[in-house]
Design a protein around this motif. Structure first.
Motif, PDB file in Angstrom:
ATOM      1  N   ALA A 152     -38.540   2.007 -15.379  1.00 30.84           N
ATOM      2  CA  ALA A 152     -38.666   1.938 -16.843  1.00 30.84           C
ATOM      3  C   ALA A 152     -38.823   3.333 -17.435  1.00 30.84           C
ATOM      4  CB  ALA A 152     -39.842   1.057 -17.232  1.00 30.84           C
ATOM      5  N   VAL A 153     -39.684   4.156 -16.826  1.00 27.02           N
ATOM      6  CA  VAL A 153     -39.933   5.499 -17.339  1.00 27.02           C
ATOM      7  C   VAL A 153     -38.653   6.332 -17.330  1.00 27.02           C
ATOM      8  CG1 VAL A 153     -41.171   7.660 -16.915  1.00 27.02           C
ATOM      9  CG2 VAL A 153     -42.360   5.473 -16.714  1.00 27.02           C
ATOM     10  N   ALA A 154     -37.816   6.104 -16.326  1.00 23.24           N
ATOM     11  CA  ALA A 154     -36.559   6.852 -16.236  1.00 23.24           C
ATOM     12  C   ALA A 154     -35.546   6.416 -17.288  1.00 23.24           C
ATOM     13  CB  ALA A 154     -35.966   6.683 -14.837  1.00 23.24           C
ATOM     14  N   ARG A 155     -35.700   5.198 -17.803  1.00 21.52           N
ATOM     15  CA  ARG A 155     -34.689   4.651 -18.719  1.00 21.52           C
ATOM     16  C   ARG A 155     -35.101   4.651 -20.183  1.00 21.52           C
ATOM     17  NH1 ARG A 155     -33.446  -0.990 -15.816  1.00 21.52           N
ATOM     18  NH2 ARG A 155     -32.453  -1.398 -17.832  1.00 21.52           N
ATOM     19  N   ILE A 156     -36.371   4.410 -20.474  1.00 17.74           N
ATOM     20  CA  ILE A 156     -36.802   4.239 -21.867  1.00 17.74           C
ATOM     21  C   ILE A 156     -38.141   4.944 -22.098  1.00 17.74           C
ATOM     22  CG2 ILE A 156     -35.607   2.035 -22.266  1.00 17.74           C
ATOM     23  CD1 ILE A 156     -38.205   0.587 -21.604  1.00 17.74           C
ATOM     24  N   PRO A 157     -38.462   5.279 -23.362  1.00 13.63           N
ATOM     25  CA  PRO A 157     -39.776   5.866 -23.650  1.00 13.63           C
ATOM     26  C   PRO A 157     -40.893   4.919 -23.212  1.00 13.63           C
ATOM     27  CG  PRO A 157     -38.318   6.084 -25.551  1.00 13.63           C
ATOM     28  CD  PRO A 157     -37.625   5.182 -24.573  1.00 13.63           C
ATOM     29  N   LEU A 167     -47.611   9.688 -13.924  1.00 11.75           N
ATOM     30  CA  LEU A 167     -46.208   9.296 -13.828  1.00 11.75           C
ATOM     31  C   LEU A 167     -45.386  10.221 -14.712  1.00 11.75           C
ATOM     32  CD1 LEU A 167     -44.523   7.170 -12.371  1.00 11.75           C
ATOM     33  CD2 LEU A 167     -44.816   5.671 -14.340  1.00 11.75           C
ATOM     34  N   ALA A 168     -44.626  11.116 -14.090  1.00 10.63           N
ATOM     35  CA  ALA A 168     -43.839  12.103 -14.833  1.00 10.63           C
ATOM     36  C   ALA A 168     -42.890  11.402 -15.803  1.00 10.63           C
ATOM     37  CB  ALA A 168     -43.056  12.981 -13.863  1.00 10.63           C
ATOM     38  N   GLY A 169     -42.864  11.890 -17.046  1.00  8.96           N
ATOM     39  CA  GLY A 169     -41.980  11.323 -18.052  1.00  8.96           C
ATOM     40  C   GLY A 169     -42.657  10.338 -18.976  1.00  8.96           C
ATOM     41  N   ALA A 170     -43.810   9.820 -18.573  1.00  3.06           N
ATOM     42  CA  ALA A 170     -44.541   8.864 -19.405  1.00  3.06           C
ATOM     43  C   ALA A 170     -45.617   9.590 -20.211  1.00  3.06           C
ATOM     44  CB  ALA A 170     -45.184   7.785 -18.541  1.00  3.06           C
ATOM     45  N   ASP A 171     -45.837   9.124 -21.434  1.00  2.00           N
ATOM     46  CA  ASP A 171     -46.979   9.591 -22.215  1.00  2.00           C
ATOM     47  C   ASP A 171     -48.201   8.770 -21.832  1.00  2.00           C
ATOM     48  OD1 ASP A 171     -45.970  11.666 -24.035  1.00  2.00           O
ATOM     49  OD2 ASP A 171     -44.705  10.072 -24.829  1.00  2.00           O
ATOM     50  N   HIS A 172     -49.366   9.374 -21.971  1.00  2.00           N
ATOM     51  CA  HIS A 172     -50.624   8.704 -21.668  1.00  2.00           C
ATOM     52  C   HIS A 172     -51.521   8.742 -22.904  1.00  2.00           C
ATOM     53  CE1 HIS A 172     -49.070   9.658 -17.692  1.00  2.00           C
ATOM     54  NE2 HIS A 172     -49.950   8.842 -17.154  1.00  2.00           N
ATOM     55  N   ALA A 325     -37.908   7.762 -29.238  1.00  2.00           N
ATOM     56  CA  ALA A 325     -36.654   7.022 -29.383  1.00  2.00           C
ATOM     57  C   ALA A 325     -35.744   7.668 -30.425  1.00  2.00           C
ATOM     58  CB  ALA A 325     -36.943   5.573 -29.764  1.00  2.00           C
ATOM     59  N   ALA A 326     -36.368   8.296 -31.433  1.00  2.93           N
ATOM     60  CA  ALA A 326     -35.587   8.914 -32.498  1.00  2.93           C
ATOM     61  C   ALA A 326     -35.104  10.314 -32.136  1.00  2.93           C
ATOM     62  CB  ALA A 326     -36.435   8.987 -33.769  1.00  2.93           C
ATOM     63  N   SER A 327     -35.571  10.824 -31.017  1.00  7.67           N
ATOM     64  CA  SER A 327     -35.206  12.177 -30.597  1.00  7.67           C
ATOM     65  C   SER A 327     -34.258  12.127 -29.408  1.00  7.67           C
ATOM     66  CB  SER A 327     -36.463  12.974 -30.223  1.00  7.67           C
ATOM     67  OG  SER A 327     -36.133  14.213 -29.646  1.00  7.67           O
ATOM     68  N   SER A 328     -33.349  13.051 -29.367  1.00  7.43           N
ATOM     69  CA  SER A 328     -32.401  13.116 -28.245  1.00  7.43           C
ATOM     70  C   SER A 328     -32.952  13.971 -27.104  1.00  7.43           C
ATOM     71  CB  SER A 328     -31.063  13.700 -28.721  1.00  7.43           C
ATOM     72  OG  SER A 328     -31.255  14.994 -29.282  1.00  7.43           O
ATOM     73  N   ARG A 329     -34.085  14.629 -27.338  1.00  9.29           N
ATOM     74  CA  ARG A 329     -34.658  15.503 -26.318  1.00  9.29           C
ATOM     75  C   ARG A 329     -35.437  14.715 -25.280  1.00  9.29           C
ATOM     76  NH1 ARG A 329     -38.476  18.613 -27.287  1.00  9.29           N
ATOM     77  NH2 ARG A 329     -39.231  17.665 -29.215  1.00  9.29           N
ATOM     78  N   LYS A 330     -35.256  15.080 -24.026  1.00 12.46           N
ATOM     79  CA  LYS A 330     -36.042  14.508 -22.937  1.00 12.46           C
ATOM     80  C   LYS A 330     -37.350  15.285 -22.827  1.00 12.46           C
ATOM     81  CE  LYS A 330     -33.737  11.202 -20.662  1.00 12.46           C
ATOM     82  NZ  LYS A 330     -34.340   9.919 -20.250  1.00 12.46           N
ATOM     83  N   THR A 331     -38.464  14.589 -22.706  1.00 14.39           N
ATOM     84  CA  THR A 331     -39.748  15.263 -22.573  1.00 14.39           C
ATOM     85  C   THR A 331     -40.428  14.856 -21.275  1.00 14.39           C
ATOM     86  OG1 THR A 331     -40.959  13.505 -23.728  1.00 14.39           O
ATOM     87  CG2 THR A 331     -40.030  15.274 -25.083  1.00 14.39           C
ATOM     88  N   LYS A 332     -41.357  15.691 -20.847  1.00 12.82           N
ATOM     89  CA  LYS A 332     -42.076  15.413 -19.607  1.00 12.82           C
ATOM     90  C   LYS A 332     -43.191  14.396 -19.806  1.00 12.82           C
ATOM     91  CE  LYS A 332     -41.248  20.007 -17.634  1.00 12.82           C
ATOM     92  NZ  LYS A 332     -41.883  21.259 -17.110  1.00 12.82           N
ATOM     93  N   GLY A 333     -43.525  14.129 -21.051  1.00 14.80           N
ATOM     94  CA  GLY A 333     -44.664  13.262 -21.322  1.00 14.80           C
ATOM     95  C   GLY A 333     -45.934  14.082 -21.437  1.00 14.80           C
TER      96      GLY A 333
END
Length: 357
Positions: A152-157, A167-172, A325-333
């Motif tokens: 899920a983290v790899a596919r969606i916010p 978990l890299a990519g997820a916000d906490h 979701a509104a941003s095209s940038r990938k973030t590390k979380g």
């Protein structure tokens, strides 16, 4: 004759498709789709004809079909520990309110105590439903090698609430439990209490461990030696556990003057035990809770407690998803921590009988 027409109309309403609308409006089904999805490349006259056909046929567009064509479902998923718990119910309410502001609907999966395997089922279901973002509020969360959460983290916010999983990519998002535990205990110390017991929640919850650390920090800051016999862990956060834990505390430390309970229900259970022993709150024993559930302000005495801003936690989680979701940038979380303020009421007294400070 009339009944036959009514029956035909019922059949038409129940089974109306986009092609039925197209035939009624004398346009192509692609034009109907453009009208339904708000495209501007349709004349006003054609748009009105299509909308009139939609009303007459009582046509309901298929959400699944629309999501396939637009690549949008406008839905967020939230998997949470039992929503009958005030803590998580508030987080759900906050997330849902913020999601609606941003044009999303929420799909909510509630995991009951002892049914932790449901988490995987809900995660799979939500990914199959193509949710556009995911909030996971499961404090006891543990990742397996094939856990769908990593997918899920790899596919969606994705936002994790009240979890210590890295978990890299997820916000906490969480509250500052350690600081809350420190402020609750520090307040008792400031009222001249030295023999302070604590009743904890289940220590496999990150929040329980953090609040216990805060309790120990406050004692250390005051030069008070930590005493393991003054720490009573519980298997849950409820009244009965609080009652029994207070009994154990009083058995090991009869001269106890204050208790910091890690939930309001634990605190209220402890107060019940104190009263059953003929001890007055706060005259004989002071009590501080944690949560600020609605009943805490109306019990006698009103409970001094630490307020968990869980509605704000839910709002922030949904806002983070909407922003990503509104941003095209990938973030590390990133990690976001909200303060849990101390709410001073009437369940604490100074040990020397002086004025509360």
């Amino acid at each position: 004759m009339a009944s036959g027409k009514a029956a035909a109309r019922v059949r038409r309403v129940k089974g109306a498709t986009i092609r039925d609308v197209a035939r009624r409006a004398r346009v192509s089904h692609q034009t109907v789709s453009r009208v339904i999805n708000g495209h501007e490349s349709v004349t006003d006259e054609t748009r009105e004809r299509v909308l009139r056909a939609v009303r007459e046929l009582e046509y309901v567009p298929s959400a699944v079909a629309r999501s396939l064509s637009s690549q949008r479902t406008h839905t967020l998923g939230m998997v949470t520990t039992d929503v009958s718990d005030h803590f998580f119910a508030e987080a759900v309410a906050g997330a849902e309110a913020e999601a609606r502001k941003r044009g999303y609907f929420m799909i909510i999966g509630s995991i009951e105590e002892g049914s932790e395997d449901d988490e995987r089922t809900y995660l799979h279901l939500m990914l199959e439903r193509r949710v556009e973002g995911l909030i996971v509020a499961v404090p006891r969360l543990r990742l397996a090698e094939d856990d769908p959460l990593a997918d899920a983290v790899a596919r969606i916010p994705t936002v994790l609430v009240a979890s210590d999983i890295d978990l890299a990519g997820a916000d906490h998002v969480d509250i500052d439990n350690r600081r809350g535990g420190h402020e609750a205990t520090g307040y008792l110390v400031a009222q001249n209490h030295r023999l302070i017991g604590t009743i904890t929640g289940p220590l496999d919850w990150p929040s329980a461990r953090a609040r216990l650390d805060g309790y120990r920090d406050a004692l250390k800051d005051a030069g008070i030696a930590a005493d393991r016999t003054l720490v009573e862990p519980c298997v849950d956060w409820g009244l009965e556990s609080g009652r029994r834990a207070a009994e154990r505390l009083l058995a090991s430390a009869p001269k106890l003057s204050a208790i910091f309970a890690q939930s309001d229900l634990l605190a209220l259970g402890a107060i019940a035990t104190l009263r059953a022993r003929g001890l007055r709150v706060p005259d004989d024993v002071s009590v501080v809770g944690f949560d600020d559930i609605p009943v805490s302000s109306v019990v006698d005495p009103p409970l001094t407690t630490v307020r968990q801003p869980m509605r704000e936690v839910g709002e922030l989680a949904a806002r983070l998803i909407g922003d990503r979701a509104a941003s095209s940038r990938k973030t590390k979380g990133s990690r976001h921590t909200l303060r849990a303020p101390l709410i001073i009421r009437g369940s604490v007294a100074r040990l020397d009988g002086g004025r509360i400070r």
